[in-house]
Design a protein around this motif. Structure first.
Motif, PDB file in Angstrom:
ATOM      1  N   ASP A 142       5.094 -31.476-104.861  1.00 14.15           N
ATOM      2  CA  ASP A 142       4.149 -32.187-105.735  1.00 14.15           C
ATOM      3  C   ASP A 142       3.085 -31.863-105.089  1.00 14.15           C
ATOM      4  OD1 ASP A 142       6.221 -33.458-106.890  1.00 14.15           O
ATOM      5  OD2 ASP A 142       6.494 -35.071-105.846  1.00 14.15           O
ATOM      6  N   TRP A 143       2.575 -31.677-103.756  1.00 13.58           N
ATOM      7  CA  TRP A 143       1.435 -31.330-103.231  1.00 13.58           C
ATOM      8  C   TRP A 143       0.953 -29.977-103.703  1.00 13.58           C
ATOM      9  CZ3 TRP A 143       3.356 -33.015 -97.891  1.00 13.58           C
ATOM     10  CH2 TRP A 143       3.528 -34.489 -97.722  1.00 13.58           C
ATOM     11  N   TYR A 144       1.697 -29.121-103.644  1.00 16.18           N
ATOM     12  CA  TYR A 144       1.159 -27.757-103.909  1.00 16.18           C
ATOM     13  C   TYR A 144       1.756 -27.189-105.090  1.00 16.18           C
ATOM     14  CZ  TYR A 144      -0.338 -28.319 -99.139  1.00 16.18           C
ATOM     15  OH  TYR A 144      -1.055 -29.018 -97.948  1.00 16.18           O
ATOM     16  N   SER A 145       3.037 -26.332-104.673  1.00 12.31           N
ATOM     17  CA  SER A 145       3.864 -26.002-105.838  1.00 12.31           C
ATOM     18  C   SER A 145       5.251 -25.894-105.264  1.00 12.31           C
ATOM     19  CB  SER A 145       3.274 -24.568-106.431  1.00 12.31           C
ATOM     20  OG  SER A 145       3.257 -23.653-105.683  1.00 12.31           O
ATOM     21  N   LEU A 146       6.158 -25.511-106.196  1.00 11.11           N
ATOM     22  CA  LEU A 146       7.520 -25.384-105.635  1.00 11.11           C
ATOM     23  C   LEU A 146       7.406 -23.844-105.005  1.00 11.11           C
ATOM     24  CD1 LEU A 146      10.359 -26.127-105.192  1.00 11.11           C
ATOM     25  CD2 LEU A 146      11.103 -25.360-107.441  1.00 11.11           C
ATOM     26  N   PRO A 147       7.008 -22.776-105.593  1.00  6.65           N
ATOM     27  CA  PRO A 147       7.181 -21.652-104.817  1.00  6.65           C
ATOM     28  C   PRO A 147       6.419 -21.525-103.420  1.00  6.65           C
ATOM     29  CG  PRO A 147       6.564 -21.082-106.961  1.00  6.65           C
ATOM     30  CD  PRO A 147       6.558 -22.492-106.578  1.00  6.65           C
ATOM     31  N   THR A 148       5.355 -22.363-103.042  1.00  6.69           N
ATOM     32  CA  THR A 148       4.777 -22.512-101.979  1.00  6.69           C
ATOM     33  C   THR A 148       5.378 -23.294-101.081  1.00  6.69           C
ATOM     34  OG1 THR A 148       2.383 -22.418-103.057  1.00  6.69           O
ATOM     35  CG2 THR A 148       2.505 -23.565-100.785  1.00  6.69           C
ATOM     36  N   ALA A 149       6.323 -24.233-101.579  1.00  8.14           N
ATOM     37  CA  ALA A 149       7.025 -25.182-100.744  1.00  8.14           C
ATOM     38  C   ALA A 149       8.202 -24.167-100.183  1.00  8.14           C
ATOM     39  CB  ALA A 149       7.572 -26.311-101.501  1.00  8.14           C
ATOM     40  N   LEU A 150       8.905 -23.542-101.149  1.00 10.56           N
ATOM     41  CA  LEU A 150      10.151 -22.567-100.613  1.00 10.56           C
ATOM     42  C   LEU A 150       9.653 -21.863 -99.476  1.00 10.56           C
ATOM     43  CD1 LEU A 150      11.967 -21.989-103.944  1.00 10.56           C
ATOM     44  CD2 LEU A 150      12.551 -23.363-101.919  1.00 10.56           C
ATOM     45  N   THR A 151       8.118 -21.353 -99.556  1.00 13.85           N
ATOM     46  CA  THR A 151       8.134 -20.433 -98.260  1.00 13.85           C
ATOM     47  C   THR A 151       8.118 -20.941 -96.863  1.00 13.85           C
ATOM     48  OG1 THR A 151       5.502 -21.052 -98.452  1.00 13.85           O
ATOM     49  CG2 THR A 151       6.352 -19.079 -99.674  1.00 13.85           C
ATOM     50  N   SER A 152       8.244 -22.488 -97.061  1.00 11.81           N
ATOM     51  CA  SER A 152       8.488 -22.899 -95.547  1.00 11.81           C
ATOM     52  C   SER A 152       9.879 -22.736 -95.108  1.00 11.81           C
ATOM     53  CB  SER A 152       8.508 -24.582 -95.792  1.00 11.81           C
ATOM     54  OG  SER A 152       9.580 -24.955 -96.709  1.00 11.81           O
ATOM     55  N   VAL A 153      10.598 -22.328 -95.902  1.00 13.10           N
ATOM     56  CA  VAL A 153      12.193 -21.640 -95.358  1.00 13.10           C
ATOM     57  C   VAL A 153      11.631 -20.462 -94.699  1.00 13.10           C
ATOM     58  CG1 VAL A 153      14.322 -20.875 -96.099  1.00 13.10           C
ATOM     59  CG2 VAL A 153      13.190 -22.953 -97.154  1.00 13.10           C
ATOM     60  N   ALA A 154      11.011 -19.648 -95.246  1.00  8.08           N
ATOM     61  CA  ALA A 154      10.431 -18.301 -94.429  1.00  8.08           C
ATOM     62  C   ALA A 154      10.053 -18.554 -93.312  1.00  8.08           C
ATOM     63  CB  ALA A 154       9.793 -17.490 -95.549  1.00  8.08           C
ATOM     64  N   ALA A 155       9.040 -19.835 -93.100  1.00  9.43           N
ATOM     65  CA  ALA A 155       8.313 -19.910 -91.810  1.00  9.43           C
ATOM     66  C   ALA A 155       9.249 -20.404 -90.716  1.00  9.43           C
ATOM     67  CB  ALA A 155       7.323 -21.188 -92.134  1.00  9.43           C
ATOM     68  N   LEU A 156      10.357 -21.233 -91.199  1.00 10.37           N
ATOM     69  CA  LEU A 156      11.118 -21.653 -90.092  1.00 10.37           C
ATOM     70  C   LEU A 156      12.173 -20.565 -89.702  1.00 10.37           C
ATOM     71  CD1 LEU A 156      12.131 -25.211 -91.211  1.00 10.37           C
ATOM     72  CD2 LEU A 156      10.305 -24.407 -89.542  1.00 10.37           C
ATOM     73  N   ALA A 157      12.488 -19.544 -90.500  1.00 10.77           N
ATOM     74  CA  ALA A 157      13.107 -18.547 -90.220  1.00 10.77           C
ATOM     75  C   ALA A 157      12.556 -17.800 -89.274  1.00 10.77           C
ATOM     76  CB  ALA A 157      13.648 -17.828 -91.554  1.00 10.77           C
ATOM     77  N   GLY A 158      11.243 -17.416 -89.438  1.00 12.67           N
ATOM     78  CA  GLY A 158      10.437 -16.900 -88.571  1.00 12.67           C
ATOM     79  C   GLY A 158      10.402 -17.200 -87.151  1.00 12.67           C
ATOM     80  N   VAL A 159      10.306 -18.909 -87.115  1.00 11.86           N
ATOM     81  CA  VAL A 159      10.209 -19.861 -85.864  1.00 11.86           C
ATOM     82  C   VAL A 159      11.593 -19.529 -85.059  1.00 11.86           C
ATOM     83  CG1 VAL A 159      10.024 -22.217 -85.033  1.00 11.86           C
ATOM     84  CG2 VAL A 159       8.627 -21.243 -86.685  1.00 11.86           C
ATOM     85  N   SER A 160      12.688 -19.624 -85.898  1.00 11.33           N
ATOM     86  CA  SER A 160      14.113 -19.387 -84.970  1.00 11.33           C
ATOM     87  C   SER A 160      13.991 -18.112 -84.252  1.00 11.33           C
ATOM     88  CB  SER A 160      15.022 -19.575 -85.995  1.00 11.33           C
ATOM     89  OG  SER A 160      15.277 -18.595 -87.119  1.00 11.33           O
ATOM     90  N   ALA A 161      13.527 -17.005 -85.048  1.00 13.72           N
ATOM     91  CA  ALA A 161      13.448 -15.690 -84.385  1.00 13.72           C
ATOM     92  C   ALA A 161      12.706 -15.734 -83.346  1.00 13.72           C
ATOM     93  CB  ALA A 161      12.883 -14.426 -85.544  1.00 13.72           C
ATOM     94  N   CYS A 162      11.171 -16.297 -83.277  1.00 17.11           N
ATOM     95  CA  CYS A 162      10.523 -16.276 -82.102  1.00 17.11           C
ATOM     96  C   CYS A 162      11.047 -17.202 -81.058  1.00 17.11           C
ATOM     97  CB  CYS A 162       9.121 -16.485 -82.532  1.00 17.11           C
ATOM     98  SG  CYS A 162       8.263 -15.789 -83.934  1.00 17.11           S
TER      99      CYS A 162
END
Length: 432
Positions: free
Chosen positions: A383-403
């Motif tokens: 709602d704030w941005y867009s659904l594709p942008t929101a789904l990139t949070s999954v990528a961000a958290l996957a990167g966090v788990s790796a780090c």
């Protein structure tokens, strides 16, 4: 180090057949869990119509599943420490099939919420108990086989959803879910004796080995005395770290399940049938990844598996969220499933190795919380941005788990070595 912990020793060879049977029986319980839960999920639309619930009322009722699971997980960890994880697994293996028959008997939203609270409690209980038993078995086998159990859960879920889709147009929820109850109880009744028999046998062998050559910890399966969980500050912090890694993984699974098909249909204008394949591609890839998990862990070690998986999932989800075509997006979801496949099993197993059933409960609760909060957060961000942008949070958290997995590798290795000297022999060491 006792002979029980030496590969190919005289003490380990007699235990091997019992351990193999124990592993097979425990695998069946993981598959049963996925089968029962998937059978319930495919009947949610029919239950909504039956109870006359609005979308918001159904959402509140479904929240009871999560609430029951989260509340029960901590309690189940304590029960496993007191009575052993195997008896608790068998008890929950009876309760879960019984509870899934309750939702179609309701005719109002409040009644549905109450029975889903019971169903969620049984689901959360068996999740913690099974994983606690699996942690002990991984230690006894001295092989990183945890992903194979979670692969069985995924396969059970695929079987349950596929069967549910076939019978949904022919049977009402009542006979369908009652049939799952009967099948589940039959599976539990036929598998529980092997689980109890071989679990008890391993406890006796471990006790005898401990009497001959005392060690800080022996490899046992499902006993209250199988470990003396550490309660120091470093151990608690590491358990929370593994819970955070599990949360990052489960967040992605929940987000793709709820929002992946909508992204394909709404943003990429895919046919509804193609859009419906979003989660199927993800789930199938995750199952394949988990079937390969033991081999990956033996060859790469835990740290490389977690960091590599998180990095792969990050790249895959960026492709899935930002791809200009539905075909590339589906490929991205599949790559994400491969990357995330083994992170959750490794996180739960490490938490259990450090802190016993309490560690499994803590990591599972945080992981389940990630699956719970992921879809709503995606909705707010869409709602704030867009659904594709929101789904990139999954990528961000996957990167966090790796780090996080890479940054804590040496601290984890030191804590596990102090607690369980032979842990480094299970697969490869955690340091790179």
């Amino acid at each position: 180090m006792p002979l029980l912990n030496k590969p190919g020793s005289a003490a380990s060879r007699p235990a091997a057949p019992g351990l193999r049977r124990l592993r097979a029986a425990l695998t069946v319980f993981f598959a049963l869990d996925g089968f029962v839960f998937a059978g319930w999920v495919v009947r949610v639309p029919a239950i909504k119509e039956q109870t006359g619930a609005s979308a918001s009322e159904l959402g509140l009722a479904l929240l009871a599943v999560s609430a029951g699971a989260v509340v029960t997980m901590t309690l189940t960890g304590r029960l496993c420490e007191r009575y052993g994880s195997i008896p608790v697994t068998v008890a929950c293996g009876v309760l879960l099939p019984l509870s899934v028959a309750l939702p179609p008997l309701t005719r109002s939203v409040p009644a549905l919420g109450l029975v889903l609270l019971v169903f969620g409690a049984a689901y959360g209980g068996i999740s913690v108990a099974m994983n606690s038993a699996a942690v002990d078995l991984v230690s006894a086998l001295r092989r990183p086989v945890m992903p194979s159990f979670h692969a069985a859960f995924s396969l059970g879920g695929m079987l349950g959803s596929g069967l549910g889709g076939l019978v949904a147009g022919r049977l009402s929820p009542t006979p369908h879910l009652l049939g799952i109850t009967v099948a589940g109880l039959a599976i539990t009744a036929s598998t529980a004796p092997a689980l109890l028999r071989y679990g008890a046998a391993e406890r006796i062998r471990a006790h005898a080995a401990a009497q001959q050559q005392p060690q800080p910890r022996t490899a046992t399966t499902g006993s209250r005395s199988s470990r003396a969980p550490r309660r120091d500050r470093r151990t608690r912090a590491l358990v929370l770290v593994f819970g955070l890694i599990a949360l990052c993984t489960a967040y992605g699974e929940g987000a793709i399940a709820d929002w992946g098909p909508l992204h394909l249909e709404q943003d990429l204008h895919a046919h509804p049938g193609v859009a419906a394949a979003a989660y199927s591609c993800f789930a199938l890839a995750m199952t394949v990844g988990r079937l390969m998990g033991t081999t990956l862990l033996e060859r790469l070690g835990r740290t490389r598996t977690v960091t590599g998986g998180g990095t792969t999932a990050c790249a895959g989800m960026l492709l899935g969220a930002l791809a200009p075509s539905s075909g590339l997006a589906l490929a991205g979801f599949a790559v994400t499933g491969l990357g995330l496949a083994n992170i959750f099993p490794v996180a739960v197993e490490r938490a259990g190795a450090l802190a016993g059933p309490g560690g499994v409960a803590a990591a599972s609760t945080l992981g389940y919380g990630g699956m719970l909060v992921g879809p709503p957060l995606i909705g707010f961000m869409a709602d704030w941005y867009s659904l594709p942008t929101a789904l990139t949070s999954v990528a961000a958290l996957a990167g966090v788990s790796a780090c996080v997995g890479f940054a804590t590798r040496r601290t984890e290795h030191a804590a596990l070595t102090a607690h369980t000297p032979h842990t480094e022999d299970v697969g490869r060491t955690e340091t790179v």
